[in-house]
Every structure is written in C-alpha cells, then in structure tokens.
Design a protein around this motif. Structure first.
Motif, PDB file in Angstrom:
ATOM      1  N   LEU A 133       2.401   9.603  -7.100  1.00 31.02           N
ATOM      2  CA  LEU A 133       3.420   9.319  -6.209  1.00 31.02           C
ATOM      3  C   LEU A 133       3.260   8.286  -5.468  1.00 31.02           C
ATOM      4  O   LEU A 133       4.775   7.871  -5.056  1.00 31.02           O
ATOM      5  CB  LEU A 133       3.636  10.719  -5.613  1.00 31.02           C
ATOM      6  CG  LEU A 133       3.768  12.295  -6.040  1.00 31.02           C
ATOM      7  CD1 LEU A 133       3.876  13.239  -5.057  1.00 31.02           C
ATOM      8  CD2 LEU A 133       4.954  12.205  -7.152  1.00 31.02           C
ATOM      9  N   LYS A 134       2.373   7.640  -5.459  1.00 26.40           N
ATOM     10  CA  LYS A 134       2.277   6.490  -4.506  1.00 26.40           C
ATOM     11  C   LYS A 134       2.941   5.123  -4.920  1.00 26.40           C
ATOM     12  O   LYS A 134       3.297   4.449  -4.148  1.00 26.40           O
ATOM     13  CB  LYS A 134       0.741   5.948  -4.453  1.00 26.40           C
ATOM     14  CG  LYS A 134       0.071   7.023  -3.367  1.00 26.40           C
ATOM     15  CD  LYS A 134      -1.473   6.505  -3.114  1.00 26.40           C
ATOM     16  CE  LYS A 134      -2.253   7.404  -2.440  1.00 26.40           C
ATOM     17  NZ  LYS A 134      -3.577   7.071  -2.212  1.00 26.40           N
ATOM     18  N   HIS A 135       3.252   5.152  -6.343  1.00 28.41           N
ATOM     19  CA  HIS A 135       3.953   4.036  -6.898  1.00 28.41           C
ATOM     20  C   HIS A 135       5.454   4.391  -7.012  1.00 28.41           C
ATOM     21  O   HIS A 135       6.335   3.639  -7.476  1.00 28.41           O
ATOM     22  CB  HIS A 135       3.553   3.879  -8.340  1.00 28.41           C
ATOM     23  CG  HIS A 135       2.004   3.669  -8.332  1.00 28.41           C
ATOM     24  ND1 HIS A 135       1.431   2.595  -7.660  1.00 28.41           N
ATOM     25  CD2 HIS A 135       0.887   4.236  -8.686  1.00 28.41           C
ATOM     26  CE1 HIS A 135       0.123   2.487  -7.858  1.00 28.41           C
ATOM     27  NE2 HIS A 135      -0.181   3.628  -8.536  1.00 28.41           N
ATOM     28  N   HIS A 136       6.070   5.671  -6.257  1.00 29.01           N
ATOM     29  CA  HIS A 136       7.370   5.859  -6.248  1.00 29.01           C
ATOM     30  C   HIS A 136       8.209   4.839  -5.341  1.00 29.01           C
ATOM     31  O   HIS A 136       7.480   4.275  -4.415  1.00 29.01           O
ATOM     32  CB  HIS A 136       7.532   7.290  -5.998  1.00 29.01           C
ATOM     33  CG  HIS A 136       7.336   8.325  -7.215  1.00 29.01           C
ATOM     34  ND1 HIS A 136       7.864   9.566  -7.080  1.00 29.01           N
ATOM     35  CD2 HIS A 136       6.759   8.120  -8.366  1.00 29.01           C
ATOM     36  CE1 HIS A 136       7.472  10.211  -8.205  1.00 29.01           C
ATOM     37  NE2 HIS A 136       6.697   9.172  -8.879  1.00 29.01           N
ATOM     38  N   LYS A 137       9.359   4.768  -5.613  1.00 31.52           N
ATOM     39  CA  LYS A 137      10.320   3.762  -4.982  1.00 31.52           C
ATOM     40  C   LYS A 137      10.849   4.490  -3.733  1.00 31.52           C
ATOM     41  O   LYS A 137      11.812   5.214  -3.734  1.00 31.52           O
ATOM     42  CB  LYS A 137      11.171   2.839  -5.722  1.00 31.52           C
ATOM     43  CG  LYS A 137      11.921   1.817  -5.005  1.00 31.52           C
ATOM     44  CD  LYS A 137      12.643   1.055  -5.823  1.00 31.52           C
ATOM     45  CE  LYS A 137      13.420  -0.167  -4.967  1.00 31.52           C
ATOM     46  NZ  LYS A 137      14.087  -0.887  -5.862  1.00 31.52           N
ATOM     47  N   LEU A 138      10.322   4.294  -2.450  1.00 37.54           N
ATOM     48  CA  LEU A 138      11.084   4.860  -1.249  1.00 37.54           C
ATOM     49  C   LEU A 138      11.901   4.071  -0.714  1.00 37.54           C
ATOM     50  O   LEU A 138      11.689   2.838  -0.490  1.00 37.54           O
ATOM     51  CB  LEU A 138      10.026   5.374  -0.097  1.00 37.54           C
ATOM     52  CG  LEU A 138       8.794   6.423  -1.002  1.00 37.54           C
ATOM     53  CD1 LEU A 138       7.705   6.661   0.174  1.00 37.54           C
ATOM     54  CD2 LEU A 138       9.525   7.729  -1.284  1.00 37.54           C
ATOM     55  N   VAL A 139      12.954   4.664  -0.181  1.00 42.06           N
ATOM     56  CA  VAL A 139      14.110   3.868   0.565  1.00 42.06           C
ATOM     57  C   VAL A 139      14.431   4.473   1.847  1.00 42.06           C
ATOM     58  O   VAL A 139      14.091   5.872   1.780  1.00 42.06           O
ATOM     59  CB  VAL A 139      15.347   3.334  -0.330  1.00 42.06           C
ATOM     60  CG1 VAL A 139      14.925   2.475  -1.487  1.00 42.06           C
ATOM     61  CG2 VAL A 139      15.981   4.750  -0.706  1.00 42.06           C
ATOM     62  N   ASP A 140      15.362   3.907   2.764  1.00 42.47           N
ATOM     63  CA  ASP A 140      15.791   4.530   3.819  1.00 42.47           C
ATOM     64  C   ASP A 140      16.727   5.838   3.222  1.00 42.47           C
ATOM     65  O   ASP A 140      17.357   5.796   2.081  1.00 42.47           O
ATOM     66  CB  ASP A 140      16.640   3.729   4.688  1.00 42.47           C
ATOM     67  CG  ASP A 140      15.992   2.668   5.540  1.00 42.47           C
ATOM     68  OD1 ASP A 140      14.565   3.057   5.558  1.00 42.47           O
ATOM     69  OD2 ASP A 140      16.348   1.766   5.764  1.00 42.47           O
ATOM     70  N   PRO A 141      16.715   6.874   4.113  1.00 43.35           N
ATOM     71  CA  PRO A 141      17.449   8.190   3.625  1.00 43.35           C
ATOM     72  C   PRO A 141      18.818   7.706   3.101  1.00 43.35           C
ATOM     73  O   PRO A 141      19.609   7.031   3.730  1.00 43.35           O
ATOM     74  CB  PRO A 141      17.593   8.855   4.562  1.00 43.35           C
ATOM     75  CG  PRO A 141      16.462   8.621   5.735  1.00 43.35           C
ATOM     76  CD  PRO A 141      16.208   7.146   5.481  1.00 43.35           C
TER      77      PRO A 141
END
Length: 235
Positions: A133-141
């Motif tokens: 999961l560490k490579h998933h792309k996280l963005v602001d809500p």
C-alpha cells in the motif's frame, strides 16, 4: 518524534565516570557497569584497577568485554517513538467522510487515488505500514474521486494523451491509445500552468499598454482644451 525515556532506569544506565548514558557498556567482576572508553582511560591513568563505585580493587586487570545484552537494552529504551496521532474529529457537513468508518464517520485526512477511497487517521495507517500500500497515490481529501477515475477501467487518471487531448489511465495507454504521444498527467498540468501564466502575463501587459495610451490621450485632449480656452480669451 519524541525520544522515549530510559525505561525509568536512568541511574542504572548512567556511567559514574562521565555521568552520561552508557556507551559500549562493560561489566566488571564486582557487577558494576561503565563505558568501555571511560573505564579504559581511567585504569590507564591509575596504578591500580579499582571500581569507582564500590571501590573494590582487583589484583589483576580484568578483561573488559562489551556487555551486548545491556547495550541492546539501552538502544531499545533510547529508540525514538512516534508522537501520538492527533485526535480525530467526526466529519461535519463540509468534510470528506472516511469510507471505512462504521456508524458515525470520522473526517478523512487523505484520499487514495489507487484504491480509490478516503480514509480517517486510523484507517489510513495501513498505507504507511503495509508494503503493497505504500506505493499508492495519496492526495488531500477529495469528495469527487469518481471524476478522477477512468470510466471504462475504474483506474486513476495518470496519463495525458496529447494525440487525443484527453486524460487516460494506464490501461487505456496500452490498449486504445497504444502508439499515441503521451506524458504524465502532472507534467502536462505543469506545462498548461506555464502556458496559462504566459497568457495572463501577455494580457496584463496589453492592459497596461492600453491604460498608458488612454492616459496619454486624456492628457493631450486636456492640453488641447486648455489651449482652445486660451485662444478664446485672447480674442
């Protein structure tokens, strides 16, 4: 990050010679512990080998071996620990809700474009801890995650197809857009922003020139008006 206290054993982990936390601790036959360097320097400068804590004197110089177990205990007690996570709050009307909370939902702190879903602080933790999961792309809500997904493949839009002038997902790139001219979406966004900035600068420059021309025209008209009034008064 805050450093953990020495497990409440500061005195036991302190070298009596340097009065600091033990470094490369050695345990001498009387049972007391010192830093290897501190004790070596002390005994090298003295005519006898004695314990600085209990004053026991050794007839022969003891062999100084590093106390591996004690060293590991000190390391673990000194290991930095993560600060407590900030308190969570329930989602209000304008907040993005966590998709994984049951019942009353907490406010989402991140949205994942790869999943795609929004997560509160608690449910987000696996994205920082699980390797896959560490490579998933996280963005602001983001409450509009569906708009950032390919309608056909339900994958995040990560590529811009210059040939078709459209945002596509990786699956589209290897199927119907194969052979097209493509760039990363972020690169295209940056390029568009540069072009927009240049256009705005040109517009601003044009407005300034027009304003300058208008002021000059008004000045000339005012001079002509004053000049005309002067001739009338003279006649």
């Amino acid at each position: 990050m805050a450093e953990a206290p020495l497990c409440g054993l500061q005195d036991e982990f302190t070298c009596l010679l340097c009065l600091d936390t033990l470094t490369d601790p050695v345990t001498i036959p009387c049972g007391h512990n010192f830093c290897l360097k501190c004790l070596t320097d002390c005994w090298d400068q003295s005519q006898e080998c004695s314990c600085s804590q209990c004053r026991h004197t050794f007839t022969t110089k003891p062999e100084l071996n590093r106390n591996t177990l004690l060293s590991e205990v000190i390391k673990k007690c000194k290991r930095p620990r993560l600060s407590s996570p900030p308190p969570q709050s329930y989602a209000s009307f304008e907040d993005v809700e966590c998709d994984f909370c049951t019942g009353e939902k907490f406010r989402a702190v991140k949205s994942c474009l790869t999943c795609p879903a929004s997560y509160c602080q608690t449910h987000l933790q696996p994205h920082y801890e699980v390797a896959t999961l560490k490579h998933h792309k996280l963005v602001d809500p983001d409450r509009n995650l569906k708009e950032k997904l390919c309608e056909k493949h339900q994958k995040s839009l990560e590529i811009f197809c210059k040939t078709d002038d459209s945002c596509i997902c990786l699956m589209c790139g290897v199927t119907e857009h194969n052979g097209h001219k493509m760039v990363e979406l972020e690169m295209e966004r940056e390029e568009k922003q540069k072009q927009l900035g240049a256009t705005l600068s040109n517009i601003k420059r044009g407005l300034e020139e027009r304003e300058k021309t208008l002021k000059e025209t008004r000045r000339v008209m005012e001079e002509m008006k004053v000049s005309g009034l002067g001739r009338q008064n003279f006649i």
